[in-house]
Enzyme design. Structure first.
Site, short mmCIF file in Angstrom:
data_model
loop_
_atom_site.label_atom_id
_atom_site.label_comp_id
_atom_site.label_asym_id
_atom_site.label_seq_id
_atom_site.Cartn_x
_atom_site.Cartn_y
_atom_site.Cartn_z
N GLY A 163 36.65 42.40 44.40
CA GLY A 163 37.71 43.37 44.68
C GLY A 163 37.18 44.79 44.65
O GLY A 163 37.58 45.65 45.44
N ARG A 164 36.27 45.03 43.73
CA ARG A 164 35.73 46.40 43.58
C ARG A 164 34.93 46.83 44.81
O ARG A 164 34.89 48.01 45.15
CB ARG A 164 34.91 46.48 42.28
CG ARG A 164 35.84 46.47 41.08
CD ARG A 164 35.19 46.22 39.75
NE ARG A 164 36.25 46.13 38.72
CZ ARG A 164 36.09 45.65 37.50
NH1 ARG A 164 34.90 45.21 37.11
NH2 ARG A 164 37.10 45.62 36.65
N GLU A 177 41.74 48.46 39.97
CA GLU A 177 40.63 47.49 39.94
C GLU A 177 39.49 47.96 39.02
O GLU A 177 38.31 47.76 39.30
CB GLU A 177 40.17 47.14 41.36
CG GLU A 177 41.34 46.56 42.14
CD GLU A 177 41.00 45.62 43.25
OE1 GLU A 177 39.88 45.08 43.26
OE2 GLU A 177 41.87 45.41 44.11
N PHE A 232 47.97 40.07 42.90
CA PHE A 232 47.10 39.72 41.78
C PHE A 232 47.69 40.36 40.52
O PHE A 232 47.74 41.59 40.43
CB PHE A 232 45.70 40.27 42.08
CG PHE A 232 44.64 39.89 41.08
CD1 PHE A 232 44.03 38.65 41.13
CD2 PHE A 232 44.22 40.81 40.12
CE1 PHE A 232 43.02 38.31 40.23
CE2 PHE A 232 43.21 40.48 39.22
CZ PHE A 232 42.61 39.22 39.28
N GLU A 283 49.28 44.80 32.58
CA GLU A 283 50.54 44.72 31.84
C GLU A 283 50.85 46.09 31.25
O GLU A 283 49.95 46.95 31.17
CB GLU A 283 50.42 43.71 30.68
CG GLU A 283 50.12 42.31 31.16
CD GLU A 283 50.17 41.28 30.04
OE1 GLU A 283 50.24 41.68 28.86
OE2 GLU A 283 50.14 40.09 30.36
N LEU A 295 47.37 40.99 36.87
CA LEU A 295 46.59 41.05 35.63
C LEU A 295 47.17 42.12 34.70
O LEU A 295 47.42 41.87 33.53
CB LEU A 295 45.12 41.35 35.96
CG LEU A 295 44.19 41.64 34.78
CD1 LEU A 295 44.01 40.40 33.91
CD2 LEU A 295 42.80 42.11 35.26
N SER A 314 37.25 54.49 36.74
CA SER A 314 35.84 54.93 36.79
C SER A 314 35.17 54.72 35.44
O SER A 314 33.99 54.37 35.36
CB SER A 314 35.76 56.40 37.20
OG SER A 314 36.13 56.53 38.55
N GLY A 323 45.45 76.78 54.26
CA GLY A 323 46.91 76.59 54.21
C GLY A 323 47.36 75.37 54.99
O GLY A 323 48.29 74.65 54.58
N1 CAA Z 1 31.97 37.82 35.04
C1 CAA Z 1 32.08 36.76 34.22
N2 CAA Z 1 32.44 36.87 32.94
C2 CAA Z 1 32.71 38.10 32.47
C3 CAA Z 1 32.62 39.25 33.26
C4 CAA Z 1 32.23 39.07 34.60
N3 CAA Z 1 32.12 40.10 35.45
N4 CAA Z 1 32.95 40.33 32.53
C5 CAA Z 1 33.23 39.87 31.30
N5 CAA Z 1 33.08 38.53 31.27
C6 CAA Z 1 33.27 37.63 30.14
C7 CAA Z 1 32.29 37.96 29.02
O1 CAA Z 1 31.04 37.31 29.19
C8 CAA Z 1 33.05 37.43 27.82
O2 CAA Z 1 32.92 36.03 27.75
P1 CAA Z 1 32.03 35.30 26.58
O3 CAA Z 1 32.64 35.74 25.28
O4 CAA Z 1 32.21 33.85 26.89
O5 CAA Z 1 30.65 35.81 26.77
C9 CAA Z 1 34.48 37.72 28.17
O6 CAA Z 1 34.55 37.81 29.59
C10 CAA Z 1 35.02 38.97 27.57
O7 CAA Z 1 34.17 40.01 28.00
P2 CAA Z 1 33.94 41.34 27.17
O8 CAA Z 1 33.65 41.00 25.76
O9 CAA Z 1 32.96 42.15 27.92
O10 CAA Z 1 35.41 41.97 27.24
P3 CAA Z 1 35.90 43.41 26.95
O11 CAA Z 1 37.21 43.33 26.30
O12 CAA Z 1 34.83 44.24 26.31
O13 CAA Z 1 36.24 44.03 28.44
C11 CAA Z 1 36.02 44.81 30.65
C12 CAA Z 1 35.55 43.84 29.57
C13 CAA Z 1 34.88 44.90 31.64
C14 CAA Z 1 36.33 46.19 30.11
C15 CAA Z 1 37.28 44.20 31.31
O14 CAA Z 1 38.35 44.12 30.40
C16 CAA Z 1 37.71 44.94 32.56
O15 CAA Z 1 37.13 44.78 33.63
N6 CAA Z 1 38.80 45.74 32.44
C17 CAA Z 1 39.40 46.37 33.62
C18 CAA Z 1 40.44 45.49 34.20
C19 CAA Z 1 40.74 45.83 35.62
O16 CAA Z 1 39.86 46.03 36.44
N7 CAA Z 1 42.01 45.84 35.95
C20 CAA Z 1 42.42 46.06 37.30
C21 CAA Z 1 43.75 45.46 37.52
S1 CAA Z 1 43.85 44.58 39.02
C22 CAA Z 1 44.29 45.70 40.20
O17 CAA Z 1 44.20 46.88 40.04
C23 CAA Z 1 44.70 45.06 41.45
C24 CAA Z 1 45.57 45.86 42.34
O18 CAA Z 1 46.75 45.60 42.42
C25 CAA Z 1 44.94 46.86 43.23
#
Ligand code: CAA
Length: 379
Positions: free
Chosen positions: A242-243, A363, A123, A127, A125, A366, A340
């Protein structure tokens, strides 16, 4: 309300426990030390059906519920969290994302092989400059008619080298912000895809985490998931599930450390008695047991809500936040109880402590879980 596991759930829990003890425990210290990808262990996990547990049987999956997945994740994570992150990403991000939002063609082409573990997925996402701030995607996918031209770099990708298929999130229209983001299925062997070296990590060392570079990669139009502009919501919805997987992983790391500590405290003597007879130790064990039970209940609640069509974004984030924080605390206490011995590799708890750290980061850190939780309770 019924807190008893069904016979079917107990069976899954028992078989995951036995499998982890017999197949994953041997060599886990060496795999960690040598950053060795658990190739034969993952093959066996695939044969056991652990890589596509919740996928419909018509696509080669186990057709199981999220509760079963949580129970299996906990048992696998008690022993080898590198194997469990590979399992978690394949199940809850890649398979779930394609099964839920992919079209018929995408499911037929990819899902069977992913669910049976013939291939595994990743997955993509994060960068270099977009980790927590996931809307700031710099990877671009420009519409060229029949295909998208993909350029950019993804970082810290679990299964980066071992995956055959990537789910890639990219910006298709910068003007539209997060509404101009799309998700694509990209075959690893597409020209222009290259993979960085395996990261030398603090924990989950035998899973392969790499960067992936895309240079003028032609992605067929048919590989876009969902409607144009659905990519950010796709990523968020997929991460909600995923969480739960990572919460169960953190729970398993914590309960693995607790079980080792419980055993050690009954064997090790100090000041003329087993150390559990000292209140300093028995109180630590009491706190650990209580926190693990709380974490397990949060995980199961989130899983139950997901299985029953109830919104689980809040409960999944609560489970991840709580279990990750407690995993770090409990594994640190486990090292302390072992003294130890805890500081050397043979006793496993130092590895569990190192593995716990990532559950507070990937994912969604915290801190990100607190954003999700606070927005949900305050809206
Ligand atoms: N479901 C549906 N839509 C969602 C949503 C959800 N859970 N969360 C946000 N959205 C939508 C919002 O409604 C908004 O859409 P609209 O404008 O149409 O209403 C849009 O997405 C943007 O949302 P926000 O304005 O809330 O965005 P934000 O910039 O404030 O950030 C955030 C939201 C929750 C912080 C998000 O950026 C986030 O979750 N960040 C963390 C990313 C992450 O978890 N990365 C992990 C990488 S993957 C990984 O680790 C995999 C691995 O290999 C183990």
């Amino acid at each position: 309300m019924n807190f008893t596991l069904s016979n079917e759930h107990k069976l899954i829990q028992d078989s995951a426990r036995e499998f982890a003890q017999s197949e994953l425990l041997p060599g886990v210290i060496e795999r960690d030390e040598n950053k060795e990808f658990p190739t034969s262990q993952i093959k066996k996990m695939a044969e056991m059906g652990f890589l596509g547990m919740m996928v419909s049987p018509k696509f080669g999956g186990g057709g199981m519920d999220t509760i079963s997945y949580i129970l299996a994740m906990e048992e696998i994570s008690k022993v080898d969290a590198s194997c469990s992150v590979i399992m978690s990403v394949n199940n809850s991000l890649v398979c779930w994302g394609i099964e839920k939002y992919g079209n018929k063609h995408q499911k037929e082409k990819y899902l069977h092989d992913l669910a049976t573990g013939k291939i595994i997925g990743a997955f993509c996402l994060s960068e270099p400059e977009a980790g927590s701030d996931a809307t700031s995607q710099k990877t671009t996918a420009i519409d060229k008619g029949d295909y998208y031209l993909l350029n950019g770099t993804k970082n810290w990708i679990t299964n980066g080298n071992s995956a055959s298929v990537y789910l890639v999130i990219a910006q298709t229209d910068i003007e539209k912000g997060h509404k101009g983001i799309n998700a694509f299925i990209v075959d690893k062997n597409t020209p222009g895809v290259s993979i960085g070296p395996k990261e030398n990590k603090l924990g989950i060392r035998s899973s392969d985490t790499t960067s992936i570079m895309f240079s003028d990669v032609k992605v067929p139009k048919e590989n876009r998931i969902g409607e144009d502009g659905f990519g950010f919501k796709f990523a968020m919805k997929t991460l909600e599930g995923g969480r739960i997987g990572i919460a169960a992983q953190a729970l398993g790391i914590a309960s693995g450390a607790y079980e080792l500590s419980l055993k050690y405290a009954q064997e090790r003597k100090a000041f003329g008695k087993e150390i559990y007879k000292h209140q300093a130790i028995s109180f630590k064990l009491a706190d650990m047991a209580t926190e693990i039970d709380c974490g397990r209940l949060l995980c199961l609640k989130a899983g139950w809500q997901k299985d029953n069509g109830i919104d689980y974004a809040l409960s999944g984030s609560m489970a991840k936040l709580y279990c990750a924080e407690k995993a770090m605390r409990i594994t640190t206490e486990a090292v302390q109880i072992h003294g130890g011995y805890g500081f050397v590799k043979e006793y496993h708890v130092e590895r569990l402590m190192r593995d716990a750290k990532i559950t507070q980061i990937y994912e969604g850190t915290s801190e990100i879980q607190k954003i999700v939780i606070s927005r949900s309770i305050l809206k």
